[in-house]
Scaffold this motif. Structure first.
Motif, PDB file in Angstrom:
ATOM      1  N   ARG A 206      41.074  40.770  32.040  1.00 14.91           N
ATOM      2  CA  ARG A 206      40.223  39.952  31.165  1.00 14.91           C
ATOM      3  C   ARG A 206      39.732  38.728  31.930  1.00 14.91           C
ATOM      4  O   ARG A 206      40.514  37.868  32.320  1.00 14.91           O
ATOM      5  CB  ARG A 206      40.992  39.500  29.929  1.00 14.91           C
ATOM      6  CG  ARG A 206      40.099  38.742  28.957  1.00 14.91           C
ATOM      7  CD  ARG A 206      40.801  38.384  27.683  1.00 14.91           C
ATOM      8  NE  ARG A 206      39.856  37.805  26.732  1.00 14.91           N
ATOM      9  CZ  ARG A 206      40.214  37.226  25.603  1.00 14.91           C
ATOM     10  NH1 ARG A 206      41.482  37.164  25.266  1.00 14.91           N
ATOM     11  NH2 ARG A 206      39.298  36.713  24.809  1.00 14.91           N
ATOM     12  N   VAL A 207      38.432  38.668  32.157  1.00 16.67           N
ATOM     13  CA  VAL A 207      37.778  37.515  32.760  1.00 16.67           C
ATOM     14  C   VAL A 207      36.528  37.256  31.931  1.00 16.67           C
ATOM     15  O   VAL A 207      35.523  37.960  32.066  1.00 16.67           O
ATOM     16  CB  VAL A 207      37.392  37.757  34.239  1.00 16.67           C
ATOM     17  CG1 VAL A 207      36.841  36.485  34.866  1.00 16.67           C
ATOM     18  CG2 VAL A 207      38.583  38.265  35.033  1.00 16.67           C
ATOM     19  N   GLU A 208      36.620  36.260  31.057  1.00 16.49           N
ATOM     20  CA  GLU A 208      35.489  35.975  30.175  1.00 16.49           C
ATOM     21  C   GLU A 208      35.646  34.610  29.526  1.00 16.49           C
ATOM     22  O   GLU A 208      36.716  34.009  29.565  1.00 16.49           O
ATOM     23  CB  GLU A 208      35.358  37.039  29.094  1.00 16.49           C
ATOM     24  CG  GLU A 208      36.536  37.102  28.142  1.00 16.49           C
ATOM     25  CD  GLU A 208      36.421  38.227  27.123  1.00 16.49           C
ATOM     26  OE1 GLU A 208      35.378  38.895  27.067  1.00 16.49           O
ATOM     27  OE2 GLU A 208      37.389  38.425  26.383  1.00 16.49           O
TER      28      GLU A 208
ATOM     29  N   ASN B  54      41.414  34.608  32.442  1.00 17.99           N
ATOM     30  CA  ASN B  54      41.478  35.306  33.734  1.00 17.99           C
ATOM     31  C   ASN B  54      42.909  35.808  33.897  1.00 17.99           C
ATOM     32  O   ASN B  54      43.743  35.181  34.525  1.00 17.99           O
ATOM     33  CB  ASN B  54      41.088  34.371  34.878  1.00 17.99           C
ATOM     34  CG  ASN B  54      41.078  35.084  36.221  1.00 17.99           C
ATOM     35  OD1 ASN B  54      41.195  36.300  36.292  1.00 17.99           O
ATOM     36  ND2 ASN B  54      40.944  34.328  37.285  1.00 17.99           N
ATOM     37  N   TYR B  55      43.204  36.962  33.305  1.00 10.68           N
ATOM     38  CA  TYR B  55      44.569  37.487  33.368  1.00 10.68           C
ATOM     39  C   TYR B  55      44.564  39.001  33.181  1.00 10.68           C
ATOM     40  O   TYR B  55      43.549  39.600  32.878  1.00 10.68           O
ATOM     41  CB  TYR B  55      45.459  36.824  32.318  1.00 10.68           C
ATOM     42  CG  TYR B  55      45.082  37.131  30.892  1.00 10.68           C
ATOM     43  CD1 TYR B  55      45.595  38.241  30.239  1.00 10.68           C
ATOM     44  CD2 TYR B  55      44.205  36.313  30.193  1.00 10.68           C
ATOM     45  CE1 TYR B  55      45.247  38.535  28.928  1.00 10.68           C
ATOM     46  CE2 TYR B  55      43.848  36.591  28.889  1.00 10.68           C
ATOM     47  CZ  TYR B  55      44.378  37.704  28.264  1.00 10.68           C
ATOM     48  OH  TYR B  55      44.021  37.985  26.975  1.00 10.68           O
ATOM     49  N   GLY B  56      45.743  39.579  33.352  1.00 12.81           N
ATOM     50  CA  GLY B  56      45.922  41.013  33.152  1.00 12.81           C
ATOM     51  C   GLY B  56      45.909  41.812  34.436  1.00 12.81           C
ATOM     52  O   GLY B  56      45.812  43.031  34.420  1.00 12.81           O
TER      53      GLY B  56
ATOM     54  N   PRO C 260      41.872  36.794  43.831  1.00 11.59           N
ATOM     55  CA  PRO C 260      40.873  35.950  44.501  1.00 11.59           C
ATOM     56  C   PRO C 260      39.435  36.247  44.039  1.00 11.59           C
ATOM     57  O   PRO C 260      38.661  35.328  43.805  1.00 11.59           O
ATOM     58  CB  PRO C 260      41.060  36.272  45.986  1.00 11.59           C
ATOM     59  CG  PRO C 260      42.493  36.681  46.090  1.00 11.59           C
ATOM     60  CD  PRO C 260      42.759  37.441  44.814  1.00 11.59           C
ATOM     61  N   GLY C 261      39.106  37.495  43.859  1.00 10.69           N
ATOM     62  CA  GLY C 261      37.753  37.845  43.402  1.00 10.69           C
ATOM     63  C   GLY C 261      37.517  37.449  41.965  1.00 10.69           C
ATOM     64  O   GLY C 261      36.467  36.893  41.620  1.00 10.69           O
ATOM     65  N   THR C 262      38.489  37.693  41.096  1.00 12.67           N
ATOM     66  CA  THR C 262      38.296  37.326  39.694  1.00 12.67           C
ATOM     67  C   THR C 262      38.335  35.809  39.534  1.00 12.67           C
ATOM     68  O   THR C 262      37.687  35.268  38.633  1.00 12.67           O
ATOM     69  CB  THR C 262      39.327  38.002  38.769  1.00 12.67           C
ATOM     70  OG1 THR C 262      40.637  37.609  39.143  1.00 12.67           O
ATOM     71  CG2 THR C 262      39.188  39.512  38.791  1.00 12.67           C
ATOM     72  N   SER C 263      39.052  35.125  40.412  1.00  9.16           N
ATOM     73  CA  SER C 263      39.061  33.661  40.358  1.00  9.16           C
ATOM     74  C   SER C 263      37.691  33.099  40.689  1.00  9.16           C
ATOM     75  O   SER C 263      37.236  32.141  40.057  1.00  9.16           O
ATOM     76  CB  SER C 263      40.096  33.087  41.323  1.00  9.16           C
ATOM     77  OG  SER C 263      41.385  33.453  40.927  1.00  9.16           O
ATOM     78  N   ARG C 264      37.036  33.683  41.661  1.00 10.72           N
ATOM     79  CA  ARG C 264      35.672  33.237  41.987  1.00 10.72           C
ATOM     80  C   ARG C 264      34.749  33.434  40.783  1.00 10.72           C
ATOM     81  O   ARG C 264      33.927  32.584  40.473  1.00 10.72           O
ATOM     82  CB  ARG C 264      35.140  34.000  43.201  1.00 10.72           C
ATOM     83  CG  ARG C 264      35.746  33.551  44.499  1.00 10.72           C
ATOM     84  CD  ARG C 264      35.048  34.193  45.704  1.00 10.72           C
ATOM     85  NE  ARG C 264      35.832  33.960  46.891  1.00 10.72           N
ATOM     86  CZ  ARG C 264      36.667  34.837  47.431  1.00 10.72           C
ATOM     87  NH1 ARG C 264      36.807  36.037  46.910  1.00 10.72           N
ATOM     88  NH2 ARG C 264      37.358  34.541  48.507  1.00 10.72           N
ATOM     89  N   TYR C 265      34.908  34.557  40.127  1.00  7.43           N
ATOM     90  CA  TYR C 265      34.088  34.826  38.945  1.00  7.43           C
ATOM     91  C   TYR C 265      34.436  33.834  37.829  1.00  7.43           C
ATOM     92  O   TYR C 265      33.543  33.318  37.145  1.00  7.43           O
ATOM     93  CB  TYR C 265      34.287  36.263  38.479  1.00  7.43           C
ATOM     94  CG  TYR C 265      33.407  36.622  37.305  1.00  7.43           C
ATOM     95  CD1 TYR C 265      32.035  36.643  37.433  1.00  7.43           C
ATOM     96  CD2 TYR C 265      33.967  36.906  36.069  1.00  7.43           C
ATOM     97  CE1 TYR C 265      31.221  36.952  36.352  1.00  7.43           C
ATOM     98  CE2 TYR C 265      33.160  37.218  34.986  1.00  7.43           C
ATOM     99  CZ  TYR C 265      31.792  37.242  35.140  1.00  7.43           C
ATOM    100  OH  TYR C 265      31.000  37.531  34.062  1.00  7.43           O
ATOM    101  N   ALA C 266      35.716  33.535  37.649  1.00  5.02           N
ATOM    102  CA  ALA C 266      36.132  32.574  36.626  1.00  5.02           C
ATOM    103  C   ALA C 266      35.541  31.197  36.907  1.00  5.02           C
ATOM    104  O   ALA C 266      35.139  30.486  35.976  1.00  5.02           O
ATOM    105  CB  ALA C 266      37.652  32.506  36.543  1.00  5.02           C
ATOM    106  N   VAL C 267      35.452  30.800  38.179  1.00  5.01           N
ATOM    107  CA  VAL C 267      34.830  29.521  38.530  1.00  5.01           C
ATOM    108  C   VAL C 267      33.356  29.529  38.118  1.00  5.01           C
ATOM    109  O   VAL C 267      32.846  28.541  37.586  1.00  5.01           O
ATOM    110  CB  VAL C 267      34.986  29.220  40.039  1.00  5.01           C
ATOM    111  CG1 VAL C 267      34.093  28.065  40.478  1.00  5.01           C
ATOM    112  CG2 VAL C 267      36.442  28.918  40.368  1.00  5.01           C
ATOM    113  N   GLN C 268      32.667  30.647  38.330  1.00  7.78           N
ATOM    114  CA  GLN C 268      31.275  30.753  37.875  1.00  7.78           C
ATOM    115  C   GLN C 268      31.193  30.575  36.363  1.00  7.78           C
ATOM    116  O   GLN C 268      30.280  29.923  35.852  1.00  7.78           O
ATOM    117  CB  GLN C 268      30.676  32.104  38.265  1.00  7.78           C
ATOM    118  CG  GLN C 268      30.451  32.283  39.741  1.00  7.78           C
ATOM    119  CD  GLN C 268      29.963  33.693  40.067  1.00  7.78           C
ATOM    120  OE1 GLN C 268      29.822  34.534  39.198  1.00  7.78           O
ATOM    121  NE2 GLN C 268      29.717  33.931  41.339  1.00  7.78           N
TER     122      GLN C 268
END
Length: 142
Positions: free
Chosen positions: A92-94, A106-108, A118-126
């Protein structure tokens, strides 16, 4: 969506000569870091709540990593740890609007956090940047 816990037991060794990342079947991963430490893993036990380091899991991780890269047997173990990681079939990244508050989820990742976070963290920063911009939409999802 139900979130299961995954018990994962990686460890770190000192292997400054290693510069390549490896990921194979059966949760075998070798991840070098810029400081000379190398993370070795892994294992996962779904719906396990134990936070105890298992000598059997450690032995299994070392055996699988050593068979892939025998020189790792020379690498001293720096430390090992055990963690509980939330797991979902889809990470879940939303953005979620809760009243006047915008929450970034940003978890799961489960046992794949070391490789995918690292990739989902970049998306979470966006998404954070988007949430801070009052003209943006809240429709983004991964």
């Amino acid at each position: 969506m139900v979130c299961l816990l995954v018990c994962s037991t990686p460890l770190q060794v000192w292997a400054p000569w290693l510069s390549h990342f490896y990921y194979l079947d059966y949760d075998v991963y070798i991840i070098p870091h810029s400081n000379g430490a190398v993370t070795l893993g892994g294992c996962r036990h779904y719906d396990s709540y134990s936070r105890d380091i298992s000598r059997h899991d450690t032995a299994s991780i070392l055996e699988r990593c050593y068979s892939l890269l025998p020189r790792l047997e020379e690498a001293p173990v720096l430390y090992e740890w055990c963690g509980l990681r939330p797991h979902r079939s889809l990470v879940r990244v939303e953005i979620e609007q809760i009243g006047r508050l915008k929450v970034i989820h940003n978890y799961g990742h489960g046992g794949y956090g070391v490789t995918t976070a690292p990739g989902t963290s970049r998306y979470a920063v966006q998404l954070v940047k988007q949430a801070l911009d009052p003209t943006s939409s809240l429709k983004s999802k991964l």
